[in-house]
Design a protein around this motif. Sequence first.
Motif, PDB file in Angstrom:
ATOM      1  N   ASN A   1     -17.039 -37.177  14.354  1.00 50.50           N
ATOM      2  CA  ASN A   1     -17.620 -37.166  13.015  1.00 50.50           C
ATOM      3  C   ASN A   1     -18.542 -38.360  12.847  1.00 50.50           C
ATOM      4  OD1 ASN A   1     -18.251 -37.106  10.333  1.00 50.50           O
ATOM      5  ND2 ASN A   1     -16.145 -37.230   9.589  1.00 50.50           N
ATOM      6  N   LYS A   2     -19.857 -38.104  12.857  1.00 49.82           N
ATOM      7  CA  LYS A   2     -20.832 -39.189  12.760  1.00 49.82           C
ATOM      8  C   LYS A   2     -20.783 -39.918  11.421  1.00 49.82           C
ATOM      9  CE  LYS A   2     -24.198 -37.039  15.876  1.00 49.82           C
ATOM     10  NZ  LYS A   2     -25.605 -36.567  16.014  1.00 49.82           N
TER      11      LYS A   2
ATOM     12  N   ALA B   1     -17.938 -40.652   9.771  1.00 49.58           N
ATOM     13  CA  ALA B   1     -16.668 -41.372   9.571  1.00 49.58           C
ATOM     14  C   ALA B   1     -16.861 -42.862   9.806  1.00 49.58           C
ATOM     15  CB  ALA B   1     -15.609 -40.822  10.512  1.00 49.58           C
ATOM     16  N   GLN B   2     -16.245 -43.682   8.946  1.00 50.35           N
ATOM     17  CA  GLN B   2     -16.299 -45.145   9.094  1.00 50.35           C
ATOM     18  C   GLN B   2     -15.140 -45.596   9.992  1.00 50.35           C
ATOM     19  OE1 GLN B   2     -18.925 -46.961   7.771  1.00 50.35           O
ATOM     20  NE2 GLN B   2     -19.652 -44.881   7.378  1.00 50.35           N
ATOM     21  N   THR B   3     -15.148 -45.132  11.209  1.00 51.10           N
ATOM     22  CA  THR B   3     -14.092 -45.407  12.185  1.00 51.10           C
ATOM     23  C   THR B   3     -14.745 -45.782  13.505  1.00 51.10           C
ATOM     24  OG1 THR B   3     -14.047 -43.095  12.898  1.00 51.10           O
ATOM     25  CG2 THR B   3     -12.542 -43.725  11.094  1.00 51.10           C
ATOM     26  N   PRO B   4     -13.980 -46.345  14.444  1.00 46.67           N
ATOM     27  CA  PRO B   4     -14.550 -46.628  15.766  1.00 46.67           C
ATOM     28  C   PRO B   4     -15.156 -45.396  16.427  1.00 46.67           C
ATOM     29  CG  PRO B   4     -12.500 -47.822  15.506  1.00 46.67           C
ATOM     30  CD  PRO B   4     -12.628 -46.946  14.297  1.00 46.67           C
ATOM     31  N   SER B   5     -14.481 -44.245  16.332  1.00 47.29           N
ATOM     32  CA  SER B   5     -15.026 -43.035  16.962  1.00 47.29           C
ATOM     33  C   SER B   5     -16.219 -42.509  16.185  1.00 47.29           C
ATOM     34  CB  SER B   5     -13.948 -41.956  17.067  1.00 47.29           C
ATOM     35  OG  SER B   5     -13.578 -41.470  15.795  1.00 47.29           O
TER      36      SER B   5
ATOM     37  N   LEU C   1     -19.107 -44.462  17.343  1.00 45.57           N
ATOM     38  CA  LEU C   1     -19.434 -43.995  18.693  1.00 45.57           C
ATOM     39  C   LEU C   1     -20.231 -42.701  18.629  1.00 45.57           C
ATOM     40  CD1 LEU C   1     -19.061 -44.312  21.778  1.00 45.57           C
ATOM     41  CD2 LEU C   1     -16.964 -42.963  21.558  1.00 45.57           C
ATOM     42  N   ALA C   2     -19.805 -41.795  17.747  1.00 48.79           N
ATOM     43  CA  ALA C   2     -20.498 -40.504  17.610  1.00 48.79           C
ATOM     44  C   ALA C   2     -21.969 -40.703  17.264  1.00 48.79           C
ATOM     45  CB  ALA C   2     -19.803 -39.660  16.544  1.00 48.79           C
ATOM     46  N   LYS C   3     -22.270 -41.726  16.467  1.00 46.03           N
ATOM     47  CA  LYS C   3     -23.661 -42.001  16.083  1.00 46.03           C
ATOM     48  C   LYS C   3     -24.484 -42.511  17.258  1.00 46.03           C
ATOM     49  CE  LYS C   3     -22.399 -43.474  11.422  1.00 46.03           C
ATOM     50  NZ  LYS C   3     -22.353 -44.645  10.514  1.00 46.03           N
ATOM     51  N   ARG C   4     -23.853 -43.210  18.167  1.00 52.70           N
ATOM     52  CA  ARG C   4     -24.583 -43.878  19.239  1.00 52.70           C
ATOM     53  C   ARG C   4     -24.745 -43.029  20.505  1.00 52.70           C
ATOM     54  NH1 ARG C   4     -27.153 -46.225  16.287  1.00 52.70           N
ATOM     55  NH2 ARG C   4     -26.428 -47.977  15.047  1.00 52.70           N
ATOM     56  N   LEU C   5     -24.086 -41.890  20.565  1.00 46.56           N
ATOM     57  CA  LEU C   5     -24.142 -41.048  21.763  1.00 46.56           C
ATOM     58  C   LEU C   5     -25.379 -40.154  21.773  1.00 46.56           C
ATOM     59  CD1 LEU C   5     -20.397 -39.935  21.934  1.00 46.56           C
ATOM     60  CD2 LEU C   5     -21.542 -41.481  23.532  1.00 46.56           C
ATOM     61  N   THR C   6     -25.907 -39.942  22.965  1.00 47.62           N
ATOM     62  CA  THR C   6     -26.903 -38.900  23.183  1.00 47.62           C
ATOM     63  C   THR C   6     -26.144 -37.656  23.626  1.00 47.62           C
ATOM     64  OG1 THR C   6     -28.589 -40.485  23.845  1.00 47.62           O
ATOM     65  CG2 THR C   6     -28.890 -38.205  24.572  1.00 47.62           C
ATOM     66  N   TYR C   7     -26.400 -36.527  22.968  1.00 54.62           N
ATOM     67  CA  TYR C   7     -25.616 -35.329  23.253  1.00 54.62           C
ATOM     68  C   TYR C   7     -26.322 -34.429  24.256  1.00 54.62           C
ATOM     69  CZ  TYR C   7     -22.640 -36.876  19.500  1.00 54.62           C
ATOM     70  OH  TYR C   7     -21.779 -37.612  18.739  1.00 54.62           O
TER      71      TYR C   7
END
Length: 1021
Positions: free
Chosen positions: A1000-1001, A1003-1007, A1010-1016
Amino acid sequence: MIDATIFVDLVTYLKKGNKMEHKKWLDYWKKCLADTLYADLEFVKRIKEKKRDVFEIEHFQIDPAYVHDLDKVKALMDEQERRVNEKQRVSDRESKNWKQIDRVDVLIAPIRFKAPTEHLVYFKDPKPITPFWYYATLNREGVLSVPETTFPIFQRKHLSPIADEKTDFIFAELENIDYLSTVGKERTEQYSEYIDYVKEIFRSATKQKIDLYQAEGYETIDTAVVLLPDEEKQAAIGIVELYEKILRSHGDHSLLRELITIENNVNQRPAEVSELINSNSFHLGQMGFEFPLSISQRKSLYTFLNAQSKVFAVNGPPGTGKTTLLQSIVANAVVQSAIAGKEPAVILACSTNNQAVTNIMDSFTKAKTQKGLLEGRWLPGIEGYACYLPASGKEEHELRGLNYKKLDGEGLFRLIENRSYLEDAQKHFIGQSSQYLERPVLRIKDATTALREELVQIQETLQLAGHYWNDYLANEALFLKDYLFEGKATDRYYDGPLLSMPALHKELADLKKLEEKVVEYFRKEPAIRKLFCFLGIRSAKKNRAAELTIILRDSWLESGDRFHFTLSGVLNRINQDISIVHSSIKSLEAWKSWKQTHKIVGDPPRSEEAYWAFERMKIEKKLTANCFYDELDVSLRHKAFQLALHYWEGEYLSQLEIDLMDPKFEKKTEEMMKRRWRRQSMLMPCFVSTFFMAPKFFNSYKFLTKGENGKKLYDEQALFDFIDLLIVDEAGQVSPEVGVATFALAKKAIVVGDVKQIEPVWNINSKIDLGNLRESGLIKNYEDMVYEKKFDSKGFLASSGSIMKMAQNACYFKEENNSEKGVMLLEHRRCYDEIIRYCNELAYENKLIPLKGKAGPDLLFPAMYCIHVEGSSTAANNSRYNVQEVEFIVNWLAKYRQSIEEKYGSIEQAVGIITPFTGQKARLQFALKRAGFNTSSMKIGTVHALQGAERPIVLFSMVYGKGDVGTMFFDRHGKPNMLNVAVSRAEDHFIVFADTAVLNKHAQTPSGLLAKRLTYESEER
C-alpha cells in the motif's frame, strides 16, 4: 556558604549513594542474566551420559504433583547438595560445615518434539526440541510444589521473529509471549492452581492445549524431562561470575561507573572541520592505505582522541565505514604506544554473537599494508592484526585461517612461544630489518631503536604541520585585517586558496620603496614647517598631511587616525606593515616548504563546505586522496603503522626471550597473566571475543589454601581496569545484562552501533524484568513507573535496552539537530542512491550522504525492483511460507544465473535472500538445493543472516498474500529496523518478490514507504 568539612562530607555521601545505586544495577543485571541461562537448555548429552542432574519421566502427564521414581529424585537432590557444598569448598559429607538440601527448584519440559527422518531435508536439527519449560519445587519425597518463579520459559530461539538462524522449529510468537507476561505476580498457593495457570499460558501462546498439542511435520515425544539447571555449563555463567566479582570488589571501575550513570546532561559539540588541524598530530597511524578517512569518520576519530570522557558512542548507519574507523582507532593506538616506548595497548573488540565477531576478524585479517620493504609482517607465519578468543568447543575447521587463542592456550601463541620459533623468528626479523635500514643489524634492540626514531620523526612532522598551518592562518588573518583592512579588494593577493608569494614579495618591495620616499620627504621638508608642526600650528600640519597623502596614495596605508603625521609615526606604521607582510611570507614559505618536503599537495579544508568540495572532486575524478588529511592518511600515517608493527614485533621477540627463562612462564597469577597479555598485544594489536567469553579470558588465579582433601584451592580474580580500550561493535544488538560487566575490565570504551538496525534478542520478558528491578531495589513496587519514564529510554532494561542506548546516554557528545547522543557517521558508499534513499527516509531523517551515485544503465535490473507473484501464504508452526514465491524465486534465479555470474562471478556469492519467516527460509533452501544451487555458501534467511554483510543482489521474499489480514511482520510497532537492514544489505539491486496487492503506497508504514520507492515489473515493459 557551605563549610568545607560539610562539603567534603556531602561529596562523600553522594559518592556512596551513587556506588550503592550502581550496585543495585549490577545486582539487577546479574539476576536478569541468571534468568536467561535457561534460554537454551541442553540435556540430551547429559541423559546419555547418565548424569545425576537430569532424568526422564515416561508417559508424563502435567497434572500430578508427585514424581514416583525416588531413586532419580534422590540422585538429583544429592547432586544439588554436592554443588552447594562444593561452592563453599566443603567436600566431606561428615564435615560439620556440610549443608543438607531437602528442596530444590527444577525445570520440567512436559512436551518434546523431533523431526521425522523424511522431513530432515527441511529441518536440519535431528535432536529433540524442548521449546517450553516450567518451574517447580521438588523435595526428597518426590513432591512437587509451587515455585517462586511462576511464569514459564519459552526458549527464544523457537520464537518468531527472533528465532535463531540455525533453528527451523517455531513454537510461538514473541509478541504474544510478551503480552502474556503481564505486570504482577500470580498468587497461587495450591500446586493444582499453578498447573492450571501454566496450561493456560501454554494454550494462549500456542493456540493449542498442552495435552493435545501437535506440530506439523514433527513427532511429539511423550516423555518429560526434569532438569536441575547446571549454571556451570551455560555460556553466560562467566558473565554472571564477573558480576559477582564486581559486587565484591572495592575498586573504582571508573569506566563502568560512567556507563551506568543515569543522569548525564553533558552535551559537548563534536570536532568541527576548522578544528581538525589542532588534533592532526594526535592521529598518528592508519591501518589501510587504499582509502583515507571520510569527513565524518575523521571528525569522529579526532573527537574521540580529544575526549575526556571514558565512554564514546558512534552511531553507525549501514555502509558508513564503521570498520574503517575501528581500524584507524586500533592503528593509532599501536603507533601511539610505540612512540611512548613503554607498553603496548591491550585492545579487546567485543560483540554479542559470532557473526559480528567474524566480521571484525575478517576486517583485521584482510587489511593489507602498502607494498615495499615495510610490507606485511617481519615474523614467519604471522599474518593479520587480530586474534580471536573462541569458546573451547570451537572446532579446528571453524577456526581455519584465523589467529586464535583458546582458554587452554591452544592456538597461535602455543605454536610460536617456544625456543625453536624464537630462534627462527629472530634471524628472520634481523634479516628484514637489515634490508629496510640498509645496514647490517646485529641486535634486535638496534632495529627497534631505529624504527622508533623514525616514528618520533613522523610525530614531529605531523606536529610541525599543525604549527606551520596555524602560523600561516594567524599571519593571513593579520594581513587581511591589519594590513589590507576591511572593505579592500583582496583577490590580487591570492593564488588559489593561499596568499600569493609573488604578490607578497611585490608588496614588501613597494613598502620598502615607500619607506624611502617618506624618509626623503622628511629630509627635504623645510625647517620652518618642521618647527611649526612641532609647535602644533594647524596650517603647517594640514599642509604636511596633504603632501604625505599624495605619497601614500597608492599604498594600503590609511591616512587619518591610523597614525600621526610625524616621521616616527609614519615609519612605525610602515614598519608595522612590513613586519606583517614579512611574517606572512615567512609563514607561507615554511608551510609550502613542509608540503614540498613531504610530498603533500593539498591544504587543510577550512570549512565543512570546503571539505565537501574536496570529497566530491575526489569521487568525480576517482582520486585516492586530494586533501591534506587524506594525503597524510595514505602516506605518513600508514607508514607509521607499518613501522610500529615491526617495532612491536622486535619488542615481542625481546620480551619473549626474557619471559621464556622465567619458571613462572605458564602460571596464571595476576602478574603473569598481565605480562602475557601485554606481550601478546605486541604481536596482535586487537583481540576479538564475544561478551560471553571475554570474562573467562581476562581472569587470573590466586592460591588460597589447601582443601580438606589436600588439593590446592585457587580464587579466580578478574583483571579489573586492565584492558586499555574496549571496542563494542554492533552494540545495538547487545542487551545490557550481557555487555555491561565487561566494562569493568577496561579503562576506556568506544561503542559503535545503530539502534535502527537489528535489536538485541531479549531473553527475559517484562514481567520477570520488573520482578528483578523490584528485588534489586530499583523500583518500589510493580506500579512504580520510573522504569518506563527513565530506565527504558536510556537502554538500561534487560527486556528492552541495549549497550548502544546506554553508551549514547553516557557519551558527552551530541551532534547539532540529532536526537541521539554520540557522533554519527554520515557518508554512505555501499548502495546506489536509489536504494539508500529508502533507508535514509525511513530511519535517518535524510541525514545520510549517498556517495556511490545513481544506478547506471549497465545494471541487470532496476536498483529498487518489485516482481509480482500471485499467491498466498500458509501459516504453520507459528511461521509462514509461500510456495508460489519459493517456486518463482528458484525459477527466476535459474533464468538469470548466467547473466548474474557473467557480471558478478559465483551466483551464490552475488545473491542473498532475505525473508521474514524461518518456514520460508527452510523451503527456499530445499528448493534451491534441489535446483542445483550451492545453498551452503549462499546467504539465505532472516535479516540476521546478512547483518554486517552485503551482496550485489538481495532478494526479499515477502511471503504475505491477498488473503492475509493484520499487520505485516515488518510493520509491527512502526519500527524501521527489519526493512532498514534488509534493504541496506543490497549494493546494486534490492528485488522484492511479492503479491503487489499487499503493498500500500499510501500507508505510513515501513512497507508503505518501500512500496513508493519500488520500480514495478509492469513499469519496465
